[in-house]
Design a protein around this motif. Structure first.
Motif, short mmCIF file in Angstrom:
data_model
loop_
_atom_site.label_atom_id
_atom_site.label_comp_id
_atom_site.label_asym_id
_atom_site.label_seq_id
_atom_site.Cartn_x
_atom_site.Cartn_y
_atom_site.Cartn_z
N MET A 1 24.23 13.63 15.51
CA MET A 1 23.41 13.91 14.33
C MET A 1 22.18 14.70 14.73
SD MET A 1 21.65 11.24 11.66
CE MET A 1 20.35 10.77 12.81
N ALA A 52 26.07 17.24 11.46
CA ALA A 52 26.98 16.44 12.28
C ALA A 52 27.95 17.41 12.92
CB ALA A 52 27.71 15.41 11.43
N VAL A 57 25.78 18.49 6.63
CA VAL A 57 26.41 17.41 5.86
C VAL A 57 25.41 16.67 4.99
CG1 VAL A 57 28.20 17.08 7.59
CG2 VAL A 57 26.11 15.71 7.73
N ASP A 83 31.61 11.82 3.00
CA ASP A 83 32.33 11.53 4.25
C ASP A 83 31.41 11.17 5.40
OD1 ASP A 83 34.66 12.11 2.90
OD2 ASP A 83 34.85 14.15 3.71
N HIS A 84 30.09 11.31 5.20
CA HIS A 84 29.16 11.09 6.31
C HIS A 84 28.09 10.03 5.96
CE1 HIS A 84 30.64 14.44 8.78
NE2 HIS A 84 30.95 14.98 7.62
N ARG A 85 28.39 9.19 4.99
CA ARG A 85 27.45 8.13 4.64
C ARG A 85 27.61 6.92 5.56
NH1 ARG A 85 28.23 8.84 -1.92
NH2 ARG A 85 27.17 10.86 -2.03
N GLN A 87 26.04 6.25 8.18
CA GLN A 87 25.94 6.61 9.59
C GLN A 87 24.49 6.83 10.02
OE1 GLN A 87 28.71 9.81 10.58
NE2 GLN A 87 30.16 9.08 9.04
#
Length: 297
Positions: A1, A52, A57, A83-85, A87
């Motif tokens: 990230m 990411a 994202v 799709d990137h929650r 995290q």
């Protein structure tokens, strides 16, 4: 990230993330690039992107509200691709943005959260204040019959009026808009840069009802591809009760449909009953209700 400042050349990626997060919120890449580069110095803006594996994202932004007489008011937004929650990227963006707002003198911050984001906001000290309803209409379907134009009223596109005429109408009509802070301190030059000169506005599709040289009522249409956003619609107090908002919105939707727009979207505060009724009549149907929340810094 990775988190870094947003750049104008991120606009395509940011527009894609925003559409995946809020498919009913219309904003073109050109509009996003304009927003990143033209906000006034008094707004003290910060725009961040989250990456990411080198791909954009997430998007976070915060700025001071310079259009109200209330000191220290600010707004904040965080968008993370589904799709990137979960995290940590949304939390990292929010932390950076809150730190920035504290540094530039904000005392109260407003956010709007979708149902899935309310708990995220509450864990960061926000509490609910109001509801915002988002709705859409399929312009491939028939619209209700256009209302008659009252005597003494001329309908024109916004490209036929001056920036000063539009500013005067917008700032007067906005003063009693429902909200957490009054819209009562709008600078003309800032309004021209951020609103009138924005690539979002399609002035030919937007409609003003003129009473002589004065704009009595108006509706602003913003476009991105084959979708439109019905932005600010307002009627000056002296002309209310004559059906002008319904008229200009009806005409604008017809112009949009003729231009190849297939879907129009808008938002309304839960307290704005008259405009909710107009949109219901036009065929708008609710797609989501967001919660407005406030946090004191």
């Amino acid at each position: 990230m990775q988190i870094r400042p947003a750049r104008p050349d991120d606009a395509e990626a940011l527009a894609a993330v925003r559409r995946d997060v809020f498919p009913f919120a219309v904003m073109s890449p050109a509009t996003i690039a304009h927003m990143i580069t033209t906000e006034g110095a008094g707004e003290k803006p910060l725009h961040l992107v989250g990456l990411a594996d080198g791909q954009v994202v997430a998007w976070g932004s915060a700025s001071m509200n310079t259009w109200t007489s209330e000191e220290g008011q600010a707004g904040l937004n965080v968008h993370v691709h589904p799709d990137h929650r979960l995290q940590g990227i949304g939390g990292a963006l929010a932390a950076r943005l809150h730190e920035h707002l504290g540094d530039v003198g904000a005392v109260r911050v407003r956010v709007f959260a979708s149902p899935s984001g309310v708990e995220f906001a509450k864990r960061r000290g926000y509490d609910g204040s109001r509801q915002m309803h988002y709705s859409g209409v399929d312009l491939r379907q028939p619209l209700p019959e256009q209302p008659p134009t009252p005597e003494g009223i001329e309908l024109v596109g916004l490209e036929q009026v001056t920036a000063r005429q539009a500013y005067d109408a917008d700032t007067v009509a906005s003063r009693d808009e429902p909200g957490d802070s009054p819209i009562d301190a709008v600078d003309f030059d800032e309004w021209v840069r951020e609103i009138w000169e924005s690539p979002a506005i399609d002035k030919a599709l937007s409609v003003a009802a003129l009473a002589g040289d004065e704009i009595a009522s108006f509706t602003v249409v913003e476009t991105a591809g084959d979708r439109a956003w019905a932005g600010m619609t307002g009627t000056l107090p002296a002309y209310r009760g004559r059906g002008l908002a319904k008229l200009v919105k009806s005409v604008a939707l017809r112009r949009a449909a003729a231009a190849g727009i297939v879907g129009a979207f808008t938002s309304n505060d839960d307290e704005n009953g008259p405009m909710l009724a107009v949109n219901n009549w036009l065929g708008y149907r609710r797609v989501e209700t967001q919660i407005g929340l406030l946090r004191t810094l």
